[in-house]
Each structure stands twice: as structure tokens, then as C-alpha cells.
Scaffold this active site. Structure first.
Site, PDB file in Angstrom:
ATOM      1  N   SER A   1      35.774  44.119  38.001  1.00  0.00           N
ATOM      2  CA  SER A   1      35.941  43.933  36.442  1.00  0.00           C
ATOM      3  C   SER A   1      34.795  43.566  35.582  1.00  0.00           C
ATOM      4  O   SER A   1      34.517  44.023  34.666  1.00  0.00           O
ATOM      5  CB  SER A   1      36.192  42.144  36.418  1.00  0.00           C
ATOM      6  OG  SER A   1      37.191  42.156  36.610  1.00  0.00           O
TER       7      SER A   1
ATOM      8  N   LYS B   1      34.969  46.509  33.266  1.00  0.00           N
ATOM      9  CA  LYS B   1      35.432  46.336  31.665  1.00  0.00           C
ATOM     10  C   LYS B   1      34.567  46.715  31.075  1.00  0.00           C
ATOM     11  O   LYS B   1      35.385  47.194  29.630  1.00  0.00           O
ATOM     12  CB  LYS B   1      36.674  44.998  32.196  1.00  0.00           C
ATOM     13  CG  LYS B   1      37.233  44.684  32.626  1.00  0.00           C
ATOM     14  CD  LYS B   1      37.896  43.226  33.411  1.00  0.00           C
ATOM     15  CE  LYS B   1      39.207  43.118  33.875  1.00  0.00           C
ATOM     16  NZ  LYS B   1      38.737  41.591  33.815  1.00  0.00           N
TER      17      LYS B   1
ATOM     18  N   TYR C   1      43.062  51.880  35.172  1.00  0.00           N
ATOM     19  CA  TYR C   1      42.651  50.447  35.328  1.00  0.00           C
ATOM     20  C   TYR C   1      42.156  50.167  37.038  1.00  0.00           C
ATOM     21  O   TYR C   1      40.958  49.323  37.289  1.00  0.00           O
ATOM     22  CB  TYR C   1      43.420  49.714  34.671  1.00  0.00           C
ATOM     23  CG  TYR C   1      42.998  47.795  35.041  1.00  0.00           C
ATOM     24  CD1 TYR C   1      42.042  47.361  34.491  1.00  0.00           C
ATOM     25  CD2 TYR C   1      43.240  46.792  36.499  1.00  0.00           C
ATOM     26  CE1 TYR C   1      40.844  45.503  35.107  1.00  0.00           C
ATOM     27  CE2 TYR C   1      43.239  45.853  36.604  1.00  0.00           C
ATOM     28  CZ  TYR C   1      42.017  45.147  36.348  1.00  0.00           C
ATOM     29  OH  TYR C   1      41.492  44.410  36.462  1.00  0.00           O
TER      30      TYR C   1
ATOM     31  N   TYR D   1      34.071  34.663  32.559  1.00  0.00           N
ATOM     32  CA  TYR D   1      36.292  34.283  32.590  1.00  0.00           C
ATOM     33  C   TYR D   1      35.726  32.586  32.641  1.00  0.00           C
ATOM     34  O   TYR D   1      35.185  32.099  31.231  1.00  0.00           O
ATOM     35  CB  TYR D   1      36.610  34.535  33.868  1.00  0.00           C
ATOM     36  CG  TYR D   1      36.611  35.463  34.613  1.00  0.00           C
ATOM     37  CD1 TYR D   1      37.347  36.686  34.305  1.00  0.00           C
ATOM     38  CD2 TYR D   1      35.327  36.125  35.355  1.00  0.00           C
ATOM     39  CE1 TYR D   1      36.556  37.797  33.708  1.00  0.00           C
ATOM     40  CE2 TYR D   1      35.731  37.862  36.042  1.00  0.00           C
ATOM     41  CZ  TYR D   1      36.524  37.951  34.842  1.00  0.00           C
ATOM     42  OH  TYR D   1      37.141  39.924  35.249  1.00  0.00           O
TER      43      TYR D   1
ATOM     44  N   VAL E   1      34.818  40.834  40.770  1.00  0.00           N
ATOM     45  CA  VAL E   1      35.319  39.616  42.593  1.00  0.00           C
ATOM     46  C   VAL E   1      34.582  40.671  43.552  1.00  0.00           C
ATOM     47  O   VAL E   1      34.852  39.993  44.519  1.00  0.00           O
ATOM     48  CB  VAL E   1      36.802  39.880  42.366  1.00  0.00           C
ATOM     49  CG1 VAL E   1      37.678  38.663  41.246  1.00  0.00           C
ATOM     50  CG2 VAL E   1      38.129  41.085  42.025  1.00  0.00           C
TER      51      VAL E   1
END
Ligand code: DON
Length: 331
Positions: free
Chosen positions: A77, A80, A204, A256, A274
Site C-alpha cells: 500500500s 498508493k 494496481y 487505515y 501489508v
């Protein structure tokens, strides 16, 4: 100041910092047993959970490392952040905001629930999977390869090289990405995914499987901390408004559904992945002149055992300790 080096620092304060980092690594590395590696991606489940490494790079280019700082890990992530920067640079923030909002959710990173609960279903932010898949579909280019190229161009600007794709991790996630696939098809149905669904998913998942070390993530963190200015190249590589927009999303959404507590107890724009990576951008602080990195720094941490939210267990403890001891909070 000659910001031309990326080399271990020898000053007395930096030797103290180095000793502190080693001490904290020793203190926190056993906390890995409180979490586990992200085995929902089978290849990540095979990582050694006991690794813990950190790199800090200051504005003068000095770099301090400790532990498994050179271990390769996939961005997951953290990617991102880069795809968001790339699309904002390509289209401008106002257009990006039409496709993905900038609000925290309080939900899990891979949650699907809000896409249907709000109309027209625009993903809440680019740091959750739904928003990130939309952003990946927007990367410049007409094919998966061209979109990956446009992301790689940004990496080259930032860290001087394009990261290598970890094929095993990509294949492993591609074959098990049922939830992300569902998210992508749903996004297509409601009009928030550009082009072909499987191609968007491929971009992605490929960006998630790019491999880096903590040295790379620390440098990216430093550039964001300096509002997009690359102190080694002495060049504005990300426009200031894009860097600030990105940092605000890292702070409000980057960890998150633990982002609120992170803001409260760490107080630094941060993004996790992760695979256990953590990237932080520490701006200058004017009331901590006698403490390390008062002019700001980038921090890269890696420790692959994660908690139930998806953040590195030992890495988060290490970052919290650094933030408290060195007064890194922006608040
Ligand atoms: O899409 C996924 O589930 C992973 N490739 C990335 C998720 C992730 O890193 C969430 N982070 N903490």
C-alpha cells in the site's frame, strides 16, 4: 550545507542516533510475535517475521541506518502514495478529486461497504484499496506497460531508479485477489474505473509488488517532508501542492483505521503496507532545535509482522518511540 551525499554520517549526534536506533530495534523486534505476516497474499506469508530495519535521511543528505535496513520488501500500500502523486501531477488535484474523495473511512483498507452506501459511490480516499484501484486506472498510458512506465518515471525522479517487480508476489496476489477483483468490477459498474477492469487490477497489483528497501522509502519520505523538493538533486520533483495534498492524506488515512491514533500518538504523515513497510515524512520543527532531525527527515521502516489493521507491529512501535523521543509530531 552540502546536500550531495547519501552516506552514513559520522558526527557525534548521528553516532548517538545510530546507537539509539540499534537499542530500540533490540527493544521492539520481539513484538513481531504479536502479529503475523500477511498470508492472505501467500508469497508474503513466507517472509521472515523477525526482521526489523530502519533508515532515516536528514535534509543534508546524511543517512542513518540500523537493523535490516537493506532487506528488500514489496511496497504494497505504500505504492498508493506514489500513484496518487503521479496522477495528481498528470491531471491536477481538482480532477483527481472528482474521481476519488479525500475523507477517512474508519473501515478496513479493503472494505467494499461505503461504495454502495453513498451515491455516486466515489471511493472515499486514495489510500484504501477502492480509491487506489481507481487511481491506478488513471495513470497515464493506454496499456498496463505504459501505466507502469509512467509510475516508474516518478520513481526515477525520486530515488534514481525504477524498482524491480517481484514476480512471485505479484502472481501470488493476482491469483488470490478475489476481493480486489470484486472491488474493481464494482468500481467499473458505478463509473469510477477507467478502461479495462483486469488491466486496472494488474497495474494496481504490480505497483504493490515493486520491491524497495528502507533506504528508498526514507528518501521518498524526505522529499515529501520538504514539500516535493529533492535535497540531493536540488530540484523540485513534486509540485508543492501535490506533496502537501499527499501528506494530508497520509496523515488522515495512511494507517487505515488506526490513522486517528497514529496522528494522536505519532503525529507524522505516514503510510504503511501489508508487507510491513512504513514510510514517514517528518517536516521541520522549530521548537526542537537540540533534538535530532529538527530540519525534517524521511523515515523508512520495515518489519513484516502486521497487526489486525494491516500495520507493522514492531515497525509502528519503533516509529512511535522515535516520534516521542525526538519530538517528531507536527502537532
Ligand atoms: O491490495 C492489497 O490487499 C495489497 N496489495 C495491499 C494492501 C496493503 O498494503 C494495506 N496496508 N496496510
Amino acid at each position: 550545507m552540502s546536500p550531495s551525499i547519501l552516506a552514513p554520517s559520522e558526527t557525534e549526534q548521528h553516532q548517538q542516533v545510530s546507537a539509539q536506533l540499534l537499542h530500540w530495534i533490540d527493544q521492539f523486534k520481539d513484538a513481531a510475535s504479536q502479529g503475523k505476516c500477511a498470508d492472505y497474499i501467500p508469497a508474503l506469508g513466507k517472509m521472515n517475521p523477525h526482521q526489523l530495519g530502519v533508515t532515516v535521511i536528514g535534509t543534508d543528505g546524511t543517512m542513518i541506518t540500523a537493523g535490516d535496513c537493506e532487506a528488500l520488501f514489496t511496497l504494497q500500500s505504500i505504492s498508493k502514495v506514489l500513484s496518487l502523486v503521479a496522477v495528481c501531477m498528470e491531471y491536477g488535484i481538482p480532477y483527481v478529486l472528482q474521481r476519488v474523495d479525500a475523507e477517512p473511512t474508519g473501515d478496513a483498507f479493503n472494505s467494499i461497504i461505503r461504495l454502495e452506501m453513498s451515491k455516486p459511490g466515489r471511493p472515499y480516499n486514495p489510500m484504501i484499496n477502492a480509491g487506489a484501484i481507481t487511481v491506478s486506472s488513471m495513470l497515464a498510458g493506454d496499456s498496463v506497460a505504459q501505466k507502469m512506465d509512467s509510475l516508474n518515471k516518478l520513481f526515477i525522479q525520486l530515488i534514481g531508479t525504477a524498482p524491480v517487480l517481484n514476480e512471485e508476489v505479484f502472481e501470488s496476489e493476482w491469483n488470490t485477489a478475489h476481493r480486489n477483483r470484486a472491488l474493481a468490477y464494482y468500481l467499473k459498474d458505478i463509473g469510477f474505473l477507467d478502461g479495462d477492469v483486469e488491466s486496472a487490477l494488474e497495474v494496481y497489483l504490480k505497483q504493490c509488488a515493486l520491491e524497495v528497501t528502507t533506504k528508498d522509502t526514507a528518501l521518498i519520505g524526505l522529499i515529501l517532508a520538504l514539500d516535493g523538493y529533492h535535497p540531493i538533486r536540488q530540484e523540485q520533483v513534486i509540485p508543492k501542492d501535490v506533496a502537501r495534498f499527499t501528506k494530508s492524506l497520509m496523515l488522515t488515512c495512511g494507517m487505515y483505521n488506526a490513522s486517528g491514533k497514529f496522528a494522536a500518538f505519532v503525529g507524522v504523515p505516514t503510510k504503511s503496507g501489508v508487507s510491513g513497510g512504513i514510510l514517514s515524512a517528518v517536516p521541520p520543527r522549530y521548537r526542537s532545535r537540540d533534538l535530532p532531525f529538527a530540519d525534517g527527515c524521511g523515515i523508512g521502516i520495515f518489519s513484516p509482522s502486521i497487526d489486525e489493521v494491516g500495520n507493522s507491529v514492531a515497525g509502528s512501535l519503533l516509529l512511535k518511540e522515535m516520534a516521542q523521543q525526538w519530538d517528531l509530531s507536527i502537532f
